[in-house]
Design a protein around this motif. Structure first.
Motif, PDB file in Angstrom:
ATOM      1  N   HIS A 134      38.348  10.468-104.929  1.00 13.51           N
ATOM      2  CA  HIS A 134      38.199  11.928-104.914  1.00 13.51           C
ATOM      3  C   HIS A 134      39.502  12.534-104.398  1.00 13.51           C
ATOM      4  N   PRO A 135      39.875  13.675-104.888  1.00 15.19           N
ATOM      5  CA  PRO A 135      41.071  14.319-104.326  1.00 15.19           C
ATOM      6  C   PRO A 135      40.803  14.809-102.901  1.00 15.19           C
ATOM      7  N   PHE A 136      41.876  15.029-102.150  1.00 16.52           N
ATOM      8  CA  PHE A 136      41.722  15.569-100.797  1.00 16.52           C
ATOM      9  C   PHE A 136      41.366  17.049-100.818  1.00 16.52           C
ATOM     10  N   GLY A 137      41.904  17.764-101.826  1.00 23.74           N
ATOM     11  CA  GLY A 137      41.792  19.229-101.849  1.00 23.74           C
ATOM     12  C   GLY A 137      43.199  19.798-101.916  1.00 23.74           C
ATOM     13  N   VAL A 138      43.650  20.434-100.837  1.00 22.71           N
ATOM     14  CA  VAL A 138      44.987  21.046-100.839  1.00 22.71           C
ATOM     15  C   VAL A 138      45.992  20.100-100.180  1.00 22.71           C
ATOM     16  N   ALA A 159      49.971  14.092-106.856  1.00 25.55           N
ATOM     17  CA  ALA A 159      48.975  14.971-106.212  1.00 25.55           C
ATOM     18  C   ALA A 159      48.150  15.695-107.270  1.00 25.55           C
ATOM     19  N   LEU A 160      48.826  16.297-108.263  1.00 20.48           N
ATOM     20  CA  LEU A 160      48.097  17.033-109.304  1.00 20.48           C
ATOM     21  C   LEU A 160      47.309  16.069-110.187  1.00 20.48           C
ATOM     22  N   ALA A 161      47.926  14.935-110.537  1.00 14.41           N
ATOM     23  CA  ALA A 161      47.236  13.974-111.406  1.00 14.41           C
ATOM     24  C   ALA A 161      45.938  13.501-110.758  1.00 14.41           C
ATOM     25  N   ALA A 162      45.956  13.344-109.436  1.00 14.05           N
ATOM     26  CA  ALA A 162      44.764  12.864-108.728  1.00 14.05           C
ATOM     27  C   ALA A 162      43.755  13.982-108.474  1.00 14.05           C
ATOM     28  N   GLY A 163      44.080  15.221-108.874  1.00 14.26           N
ATOM     29  CA  GLY A 163      43.102  16.301-108.801  1.00 14.26           C
ATOM     30  C   GLY A 163      43.230  17.210-107.592  1.00 14.26           C
ATOM     31  N   LYS A 454      53.413   5.507 -98.971  1.00 11.92           N
ATOM     32  CA  LYS A 454      54.242   5.205-100.137  1.00 11.92           C
ATOM     33  C   LYS A 454      54.284   6.381-101.100  1.00 11.92           C
ATOM     34  N   GLU A 455      55.452   6.562-101.692  1.00 15.54           N
ATOM     35  CA  GLU A 455      55.561   7.426-102.864  1.00 15.54           C
ATOM     36  C   GLU A 455      55.883   6.513-104.046  1.00 15.54           C
ATOM     37  N   HIS A 456      55.779   7.056-105.243  1.00 12.85           N
ATOM     38  CA  HIS A 456      56.028   6.313-106.498  1.00 12.85           C
ATOM     39  C   HIS A 456      54.919   5.287-106.770  1.00 12.85           C
ATOM     40  N   GLY A 457      54.899   4.865-108.025  1.00 12.59           N
ATOM     41  CA  GLY A 457      53.979   3.803-108.426  1.00 12.59           C
ATOM     42  C   GLY A 457      52.525   4.260-108.434  1.00 12.59           C
ATOM     43  N   ALA A 462      46.959   6.499-105.416  1.00 16.12           N
ATOM     44  CA  ALA A 462      45.949   6.140-104.410  1.00 16.12           C
ATOM     45  C   ALA A 462      46.149   6.950-103.130  1.00 16.12           C
ATOM     46  N   GLU A 463      47.408   7.214-102.779  1.00 16.93           N
ATOM     47  CA  GLU A 463      47.690   7.942-101.531  1.00 16.93           C
ATOM     48  C   GLU A 463      47.233   9.399-101.593  1.00 16.93           C
ATOM     49  N   TYR A 464      47.044   9.911-102.812  1.00 15.32           N
ATOM     50  CA  TYR A 464      46.560  11.297-102.935  1.00 15.32           C
ATOM     51  C   TYR A 464      45.063  11.320-103.239  1.00 15.32           C
ATOM     52  N   SER A 465      44.377  10.201-102.941  1.00 14.22           N
ATOM     53  CA  SER A 465      42.944  10.111-103.209  1.00 14.22           C
ATOM     54  C   SER A 465      42.208   9.634-101.964  1.00 14.22           C
ATOM     55  N   ARG A 466      41.017  10.172-101.794  1.00 16.18           N
ATOM     56  CA  ARG A 466      40.089   9.622-100.799  1.00 16.18           C
ATOM     57  C   ARG A 466      39.200   8.643-101.542  1.00 16.18           C
ATOM     58  N   TYR A 467      38.993   7.491-100.984  1.00 18.78           N
ATOM     59  CA  TYR A 467      38.101   6.532-101.636  1.00 18.78           C
ATOM     60  C   TYR A 467      36.695   6.709-101.088  1.00 18.78           C
ATOM     61  N   LYS A 468      35.749   6.764-101.984  1.00 13.41           N
ATOM     62  CA  LYS A 468      34.366   6.847-101.524  1.00 13.41           C
ATOM     63  C   LYS A 468      33.582   5.688-102.125  1.00 13.41           C
ATOM     64  N   SER A 469      32.861   4.960-101.272  1.00 11.53           N
ATOM     65  CA  SER A 469      32.038   3.844-101.741  1.00 11.53           C
ATOM     66  C   SER A 469      30.589   4.297-101.820  1.00 11.53           C
TER      67      SER A 469
END
Ligand code: ADP
Length: 476
Positions: A134-138, A159-163, A454-457, A462-469
């Motif tokens: 899920h995206p973080f938001g802003v 950031a935008l690609a991840a929503g 990390k940036e790139h790759g 993943a760094e611009y996403s929250r993971y929810k299980s």
């Protein structure tokens, strides 16, 4: 400022954007006050839910459209970059294309990421696990002045690609190209509020970092400012990525292709007038090839002619731009003076060039004491200290004797030495027989005082996403 798809004047103080090569005023901006930052964050918050719910293919398509629109406006953007940053046209073009390639990488990769679905060994009945992003938001994105466009794209793309939606704050001395990107993004169809820009200095950046509705901060800048930023972001438990300073070592062994090593280290160290976070900033050269290395490299850097990046010298001279500000040049002058006072020798260059711009003749230093500032501090300008070493052991030990851990490199064809460098150099990256270059495809970020995350790759997505299980049971 650029909020909700249109220009706004900030309510704070006026600020002149000055061309570092000529001293001419390029344009004027007004600082965003905390109230202005509130307005930008509100726009980004309002846009966030719909953007997050937009299908990833539609988001990716808009990123691609944005990259194409930027390419159509390349002349305007590159000219602005040269004027506000001071870098030569060739380097501005390189930066511009790196930005496009970064945005296109995320337009492409965003749609290729798969989630995880897994059978669970559950004693509570059959179940499967589902891991969703899920995206973080802003996202609050704060950039420095050395690469205003690529360092923006490194954050904006994933950031935008991840929503997520974005409020960006460019450096106070280089806001203009970023504002143009925002305008072009709106013209290209990016919905209002998805990408906003606030202009201003540390106070504006601080208001963005401290804003309660900005859960994710992406920062590139100095280690000192990164630490200050954490004092606000840490207690608020924000998710932070920090790309900070570096003092990358490069090791040259006797079996290296010396000509290529010299040419590549020259590009790495002197590109952007040495104002690069990942650059070979300390060279450890084996005694067997030390003299030859110093002679070859100093011969090449004597070709640099500092000057306005819109002009080109006659060959074989090479254009090098000014230092970005008077303060940056003063810092370099002090670092070099400290080393020379302690016994270092400048083989070539290493002095101020008089004129309207903040010009500096690129230098190479030897016999630099280990405790001098040229050795212990990050050198953000065109001077390289070169040390002679007797073994790979010594080179690795000295390479790691720094507070930083951004990049590192080695020049050799010996497989064992390569393996040792890859395993033992304490840094986020090791390049082998290669330029210190931030590949869009490879995760990039430092150890120690060089940062977090990390940036790139794909790692940046993943760094611009929250993971929810989620665990799905009750299936029979
Ligand atoms: P440099 O020292 O190379 O100018 P900085 O790390 O100070 O780099 O600046 C990088 C970015 O951080 C700039 O956009 C700057 O305005 C911003 N900045 C400076 N101080 C702060 C702060 N306290 N909080 C957030 N951002 C800041």
């Amino acid at each position: 400022m650029w909020i909700n798809g249109s220009t706004h004047a900030g309510s704070g103080a006026e600020r002149e954007v000055v061309n570092p090569a000529t001293g001419a005023v390029v344009d004027t901006t007004t600082d965003a006050t905390p109230d202005d930052v509130d307005a930008a964050v509100e726009a980004a918050t309002t846009a966030a839910a719909e953007w997050a719910a937009t299908d990833v293919t539609a988001r990716a398509k808009l990123l691609r459209t944005l990259a194409d629109a930027l390419a159509d406006n390349s002349d305007e953007l590159v000219a602005t970059l040269v004027a506000e940053q001071g870098k030569p046209l060739l380097e501005a073009n390189g930066e511009f294309h790196h930005m496009l390639s970064g945005l296109r990488y995320y337009a492409e990769s965003a749609t290729k990421v798969r989630g995880v679905h897994q059978e669970l060994p559950s004693q509570f009945g059959p179940a499967y696990g589902l891991v969703k992003r899920h995206p973080f938001g802003v996202v609050g994105a704060i950039m420095p002045w050395n690469f205003p466009l690529t360092l923006l794209a490194n954050k904006l793309g994933p950031a935008l690609a991840a929503g997520n939606t974005v409020v960006a704050k460019p450096a106070e001395t280089t806001p203009l190209a970023t504002l143009q990107v925002a305008r072009i993004a709106t013209e290209a169809g990016l919905p209002d509020g998805v990408f906003n820009v606030v202009t201003g200095g540390g106070e504006t950046g601080g208001a963005l970092v401290g804003h309660p509705d900005v859960p994710r901060i992406a920062f590139t800048g100095s280690t000192a400012t990164g630490r200050t930023l954490m004092e606000t972001a840490g207690p608020a438990l924000k998710h932070v990525s920090l790309e900070l300073g570096g003092s990358d070592p490069t090791i040259v062994l006797p079996d290296a292709d010396l000509e290529t090593a010299v040419k590549t280290i020259q590009i790495g160290r002197y590109w952007n007038a040495g104002q690069v976070c990942l650059a070979p900033k300390r060279a450890f050269v084996h005694a067997d090839v030390f003299d030859q290395f110093v002679e070859l490299l100093s011969g090449r850097i004597e070709r640099y002619e500092p000057g306005d990046g819109t002009t080109k010298p006659d060959k074989p001279k090479l254009r090098i731009g000014p230092l970005h500000t008077a303060a940056q040049r003063d810092l370099l002058v002090d670092q070099v003076a400290d080393a020379v006072d302690a016994g270092a020798e400048l083989v070539t260059g290493g002095h101020v060039v008089e004129g309207d711009g903040h010009f500096y003749q690129p230098g190479l230093a030897v016999d630099v004491p280990d405790d001098s500032r040229l050795s212990t501090e990050e050198v953000f300008g065109p001077v390289l200290p070169v040390w002679s070493v007797d073994s790979l052991d010594e080179a690795i030990e000295r390479a790691n004797a720094t507070a930083y851990g951004l990049g590192s490199s080695i020049w050799t064809t010996d497989g064992t030495a390569i393996n040792r460098a890859v395993n033992e150099l304490d840094a986020g990256m090791t390049w082998v027989n290669q330029l210190h270059y931030g590949y869009d495809e490879m995760p990039f970020g430092g150890t120690k005082q060089s940062g977090l995350g990390k940036e790139h790759g794909l790692e940046a997505l993943a760094e611009y996403s929250r993971y929810k299980s989620s665990v799905i049971g009750g299936l029979g």
